[in-house]
Design a protein around this motif. Structure first.
Motif, mmCIF file in Angstrom:
data_model
loop_
_atom_site.group_PDB
_atom_site.id
_atom_site.type_symbol
_atom_site.label_atom_id
_atom_site.label_comp_id
_atom_site.label_asym_id
_atom_site.label_seq_id
_atom_site.Cartn_x
_atom_site.Cartn_y
_atom_site.Cartn_z
ATOM 1 N N HIS A 228 0.852 -1.201 0.000
ATOM 2 C CA HIS A 228 0.000 0.000 0.000
ATOM 3 C C HIS A 228 0.885 1.248 0.000
ATOM 4 N N TYR A 245 0.543 3.402 -6.115
ATOM 5 C CA TYR A 245 -0.439 4.406 -6.524
ATOM 6 C C TYR A 245 0.213 5.788 -6.525
ATOM 7 N N GLU A 252 -5.556 12.480 -0.006
ATOM 8 C CA GLU A 252 -6.109 11.642 -1.068
ATOM 9 C C GLU A 252 -5.706 10.177 -0.882
ATOM 10 N N GLU A 255 -8.024 8.943 1.808
ATOM 11 C CA GLU A 255 -9.365 8.752 1.237
ATOM 12 C C GLU A 255 -9.423 7.492 0.379
ATOM 13 N N ASP A 256 -8.356 7.220 -0.355
ATOM 14 C CA ASP A 256 -8.315 6.027 -1.198
ATOM 15 C C ASP A 256 -8.383 4.761 -0.348
ATOM 16 N N ILE A 258 -9.821 4.546 2.536
ATOM 17 C CA ILE A 258 -11.187 4.476 3.053
ATOM 18 C C ILE A 258 -12.122 3.895 2.001
ATOM 19 N N VAL A 259 -11.994 4.371 0.754
ATOM 20 C CA VAL A 259 -12.831 3.849 -0.334
ATOM 21 C C VAL A 259 -12.625 2.354 -0.523
ATOM 22 N N LYS A 260 -11.386 1.908 -0.354
ATOM 23 C CA LYS A 260 -11.067 0.482 -0.500
ATOM 24 C C LYS A 260 -11.444 -0.328 0.742
ATOM 25 N N GLU A 261 -12.005 0.377 1.729
ATOM 26 C CA GLU A 261 -12.446 -0.236 2.986
ATOM 27 C C GLU A 261 -11.283 -0.892 3.741
#
Length: 263
Positions: A228, A245, A252, A255-256, A258-261
């Motif tokens: 990661h 990434y 950001e 946030e990424d 979080i979006v990926k849980e």
């Protein structure tokens, strides 16, 4: 799930004149409230990292001087390393004619042999003044224990110095372009990756439970620790290519996750 988030400072979390984006601060605070540990991993000294953590108002672990010193947020010393005296003197002899400012960092202070305009520029970006010590090298092993030796100057000079140092000392030292204006010289195997590995072991956290973000070549060993990894979009393309990434800001990356849980 992510249990530890690691951030570089200069060019990543920290801008010029000690500026930190409010969105980055709020994202880190929000993450910390979820019991996710925060780490600053930097080429800077431990004192600088501690001051940044005060500005953010969060507790954090500290990996300073590219992994030479590692402390947890409770001030427990996990790892420390420095140059032996004779190798440090050989390096100083080798770089003497480089058209650049030479600084030597100990755990708590940064030294140079003479004052000039570059010293003023460097001091403005630190949280303490550079100490002038005319007999710098002769103090090695006495009042000065070098942990990092740095060359500061113009980008072209940085690239040439890095090449010469790698050719001459590559087998025995770790040498990084940590910023377009500086080359960091470290004892072998002293890097952010190994510093973070020692912290993960202490905290009993797996590499896949950590995430990191950086922008320079000295961040590459850190990227290699965890799947990661995030590079700043302002980073050199070779740095970006080694990260999983690419993002524009620290928040950001959070946030990424979080979006990926993963947070």
């Amino acid at each position: 799930m992510i249990k530890l988030f690691i951030s570089d400072l200069d060019g990543t979390l920290l801008g010029m004149d000690h500026y930190i984006k409010d969105k980055d601060i709020q994202a880190i605070k929000k993450m910390s409230k979820k019991d996710i540990g925060f780490v600053v991993a930097s080429g800077r000294m431990d004192l600088d990292i501690a001051e940044v953590l005060k500005k953010i108002e969060v507790n954090g672990h500290r990996v300073s001087q590219n992994g030479a010193f590692v402390q947890d947020f409770k001030e427990k010393k996990i790892y420390s390393a420095a140059f032996d005296t004779e190798p440090a003197k050989r390096i100083m002899d080798f770089i003497e004619k480089e058209p650049m400012v030479k600084t030597v960092s100990t755990k708590d202070h940064i030294y140079t042999s003479e004052h000039n305009e570059w010293v003023e520029i460097i001091s403005k970006q630190l949280f303490q003044d550079v100490i002038i010590e005319p007999k710098l090298t002769s103090q090695f092993g006495k009042k000065i224990t070098p942990a990092k030796i740095t060359l500061h100057g113009k980008e072209d000079d940085v690239i040439l110095a890095h090449s010469r140092l790698k050719k001459h000392f590559g087998a025995e030292l770790d040498i990084f372009i940590s910023h377009e204006s500086c080359v960091d010289i470290m004892p072998k195997q002293i890097n952010k990756g190994n510093g973070i590995q020692s912290l993960l072991q202490e905290l009993q956290i797996k590499p896949e439970e950590a995430a990191c973000i950086g922008d320079s070549f000295n961040d590459l060993p850190m990227f290699a620790v965890t799947p990661h990894s995030y590079a700043m979009s302002s980073a050199h393309p070779d740095v970006q290519s080694k990260a999983a990434y690419v993002v524009d800001h620290v928040y950001e990356a959070i946030e990424d996750l979080i979006v990926k849980e993963l947070i």
